[in-house]
Design a protein around this motif. Structure first.
Motif, short mmCIF file in Angstrom:
data_model
loop_
_atom_site.label_atom_id
_atom_site.label_comp_id
_atom_site.label_asym_id
_atom_site.label_seq_id
_atom_site.Cartn_x
_atom_site.Cartn_y
_atom_site.Cartn_z
N ILE A 261 8.91 18.50 147.63
CA ILE A 261 8.68 17.11 147.25
C ILE A 261 7.20 16.89 147.02
O ILE A 261 6.35 17.65 147.49
CB ILE A 261 9.18 16.11 148.32
CG1 ILE A 261 8.45 16.32 149.65
CG2 ILE A 261 10.68 16.21 148.50
CD1 ILE A 261 8.71 15.22 150.65
N ILE A 262 6.89 15.83 146.29
CA ILE A 262 5.52 15.42 146.05
C ILE A 262 5.21 14.24 146.95
O ILE A 262 5.85 13.19 146.84
CB ILE A 262 5.31 15.03 144.57
CG1 ILE A 262 5.78 16.14 143.63
CG2 ILE A 262 3.86 14.66 144.30
CD1 ILE A 262 5.87 15.72 142.18
N ASP A 263 4.28 14.41 147.87
CA ASP A 263 3.82 13.32 148.72
C ASP A 263 2.71 12.59 147.96
O ASP A 263 1.57 13.04 147.92
CB ASP A 263 3.30 13.87 150.06
CG ASP A 263 2.91 12.77 151.03
OD1 ASP A 263 2.55 11.67 150.58
OD2 ASP A 263 2.96 13.02 152.25
N THR A 264 3.07 11.45 147.34
CA THR A 264 2.11 10.73 146.51
C THR A 264 1.11 9.92 147.33
O THR A 264 0.11 9.46 146.79
CB THR A 264 2.84 9.81 145.53
OG1 THR A 264 3.64 8.87 146.27
CG2 THR A 264 3.76 10.62 144.61
N VAL A 265 1.39 9.72 148.64
CA VAL A 265 0.46 8.99 149.51
C VAL A 265 -0.70 9.90 149.91
O VAL A 265 -1.87 9.56 149.72
CB VAL A 265 1.18 8.45 150.75
CG1 VAL A 265 0.19 7.73 151.67
CG2 VAL A 265 2.31 7.49 150.34
N ASP A 266 -0.36 11.06 150.46
CA ASP A 266 -1.39 12.02 150.87
C ASP A 266 -1.76 12.98 149.75
O ASP A 266 -2.64 13.83 149.94
CB ASP A 266 -0.91 12.81 152.08
CG ASP A 266 -0.77 11.95 153.32
OD1 ASP A 266 -1.45 10.91 153.38
OD2 ASP A 266 0.02 12.30 154.22
N ALA B 176 17.34 24.41 153.59
CA ALA B 176 16.62 23.18 153.94
C ALA B 176 16.46 22.28 152.73
O ALA B 176 16.19 22.75 151.62
CB ALA B 176 15.25 23.52 154.54
N ARG B 177 16.65 20.99 152.95
CA ARG B 177 16.35 19.96 151.96
C ARG B 177 15.39 18.98 152.62
O ARG B 177 15.43 18.78 153.83
CB ARG B 177 17.62 19.23 151.51
CG ARG B 177 18.67 20.15 150.90
CD ARG B 177 18.20 20.76 149.59
NE ARG B 177 19.24 21.57 148.97
CZ ARG B 177 19.36 22.88 149.11
NH1 ARG B 177 18.49 23.54 149.87
NH2 ARG B 177 20.32 23.54 148.51
N ILE B 178 14.53 18.34 151.83
CA ILE B 178 13.45 17.54 152.41
C ILE B 178 13.33 16.20 151.69
O ILE B 178 13.57 16.09 150.48
CB ILE B 178 12.11 18.32 152.36
CG1 ILE B 178 11.02 17.55 153.08
CG2 ILE B 178 11.72 18.63 150.92
CD1 ILE B 178 9.75 18.35 153.30
N ALA B 179 12.97 15.16 152.45
CA ALA B 179 12.67 13.83 151.91
C ALA B 179 11.58 13.21 152.77
O ALA B 179 11.46 13.51 153.96
CB ALA B 179 13.91 12.95 151.90
N GLN B 180 10.79 12.33 152.16
CA GLN B 180 9.68 11.72 152.88
C GLN B 180 10.14 10.45 153.58
O GLN B 180 10.76 9.57 152.98
CB GLN B 180 8.52 11.40 151.94
CG GLN B 180 7.28 10.91 152.65
CD GLN B 180 6.05 10.94 151.79
OE1 GLN B 180 6.12 11.16 150.58
NE2 GLN B 180 4.89 10.71 152.38
#
Length: 467
Positions: free
Chosen positions: A179-184, A230-234
């Motif tokens: 995923i792309i963490d657009t905050v950090d 594994a699957r990931i979400a912010q």
């Protein structure tokens, strides 16, 4: 509650539907959703010895806004597109004699400015590129690197080369999710070593947007069970939900146990993984089956809004049927693989802290497919939750309210009732959330001419709303 097609009227004017007969394009036609700014269709046409890349921009009601034509080398083939911040990114790759070359072309179309730029890129991997996404001028995608392995690749803004993640401390890995963490402004990647063995390890890797590794850590080891994927979400800044399937390690006392798990990664640390065993499924058999088949489980991505997160795993088994052949007049029976029989979907919904709030078993009705992929999708509205999947020409839905009470039970609707019973139209479709309560359905329709489908398909795009 049913899906209502808006192709009959859009604000009292023309139908909200686009159709492209095959005479309008000479290769694969693709569409890229651009949120409330509409949709872009991307397709090639031939002009003499040249190939023209056509980008047609339509607004949210499918009125033509703009069209751009770019001459490209005939060997350039479309590999993917993504949309971010009023910009469509389209990646093309050179292909000579059915073999992909390590160089290509990145086309950037600016939706508001109605202009396009091109940039030659080198160092592209030569296998199938998937999961292409974009953020702030950066391009990311996944591609196989060697047998059973894959890597994450980066193209920096205005860079003419491709960079691989290359986790030196995690050899022979494949990418499960990222995923792309657009905050950090960083990338969080789930890598899986030895993914096809019982000795695999799941790793979480943090990198900069350009692919520089800043932190790597492996998921906690339970000793008895192994995490298969594994699957990931912010969830929040520096806080992520990781979910997947688990299975008992070889030689453990409970070596048949399997299920799904969930853990939260928060500022460099994991919470203790929560394990959710699957309910026992009876082993399926009938006169057309050969013996017994093991039930397998396939994880989906994590569907979410800002407060709710749904993880889905789907149970299936390979379906075989008996076939009789004759060798020198002697009958012999052999098993023939006919597809994957999907049994049900296990749905788990978590809150913004990663706590389980609701679980449900969504049954499938005699769903046999030729390819192995997850079907059920979850879409969160402001006051309801929609569960849906496409199978053949049918749309299957279920609706709950925000307290997860079923307010519209499972139902199946034929999206394309045939008007001509002699030569029915065959559809291949996809249905994705677009913006607001709107969805975009796209695909091809063919005339069934008896033994085969028409060689002159029509590509269509429909705007749908759930109401």
């Amino acid at each position: 509650m049913v899906f209502a097609s808006l192709c009959t009227a859009a604000q009292g004017h023309k139908p909200v539907r686009l159709e492209f007969p095959s005479s309008q394009y000479t290769g694969e036609l693709n569409c890229q959703m651009c949120g409330e700014e509409g949709v872009c269709t991307i397709f090639p046409t031939e002009r003499g010895d040249s190939t023209i890349l056509n980008i047609q921009h339509y607004d949210a009601n499918f009125s033509r806004v703009d069209e751009v034509r770019i001459a490209v080398f005939p060997q350039q083939v479309y590999v993917g597109s993504a949309y971010d911040q009023h910009t469509v990114y389209i990646l093309y790759q050179s292909k000579v004699k059915k073999k992909k070359e390590p160089h290509g072309l990145l086309v950037t179309y600016h939706v508001k400015e109605h202009k396009a730029d091109t940039l030659s890129v080198r160092g592209l991997p030569t296998d199938d590129i998937t999961q292409l996404s974009a953020y702030n001028g950066h391009i990311f995608f996944v591609c196989p690197t060697r047998r059973n392995n894959s890597d994450l690749f980066f193209i920096a803004p205005k860079a003419d080369y491709v960079k691989a993640l290359s986790l030196n401390e995690v050899p022979e890995y494949t990418i499960d999710d990222y995923i792309i963490d657009t905050v950090d402004e960083r990338i969080i990647t789930c890598a899986n070593t030895s993914s096809n063995s019982r000795d695999n390890i799941i790793w979480l890797c943090e990198t900069t947007l350009s692919g520089e590794v800043t932190h790597t850590i492996d998921l906690p080891d339970t000793g008895i069970y192994r995490f298969q994927n594994a699957r990931i979400a912010q969830l929040a800044p520096s806080k992520y939900l990781i979910a997947g399937t688990y299975q008992a390690r070889r030689g453990s006392v409970d070596n048949t146990a399997e299920g799904s798990y969930a853990t939260v990664y928060d500022n460099g640390n994991f919470t203790e993984p929560a394990l959710y065993p699957y309910p026992q499924l009876s082993t399926y058999t009938n006169t057309n089956r050969t013996g017994f088949s093991e039930v397998l489980y396939l994880p989906s991505r994590i569907y979410h809004d800002n407060t709710r997160y749904a993880f889905v795993t789907e149970a299936f088994y390979p379906e075989y049927r008996y076939s009789t052949t004759y060798t020198y007049g002697v009958p012999m029976t052999e098993s023939v693989f006919v597809g994957y029989q999907f049994v049900n979907a296990e749905v788990k919904i978590f809150d913004a802290d990663g706590n389980l709030q609701w679980e449900y078993t969504f049954p499938y009705d005699n769903m046999l497919t030729s390819s192995m992929y997850t079907h059920l999708r979850v879409n969160f509205f402001a006051d309801k939750v929609l569960f849906y999947y496409l199978y053949n020409q049918n749309l299957v839905t279920m609706l709950t309210n925000n307290t997860m009470e079923v307010i519209d039970p499972i139902r199946s609707t034929n999206l394309f009732p045939s008007e001509n019973k002699i030569e029915p139209t065959v559809f291949t479709t996809g249905l994705l959330p677009w913006y607001g309560d709107n969805f975009l359905m796209s695909g091809y329709r063919y005339k069934n001419t008896g033994s085969s489908k028409s060689k002159n398909p029509v590509y269509f795009i429909n705007k749908l709303r759930y109401q």
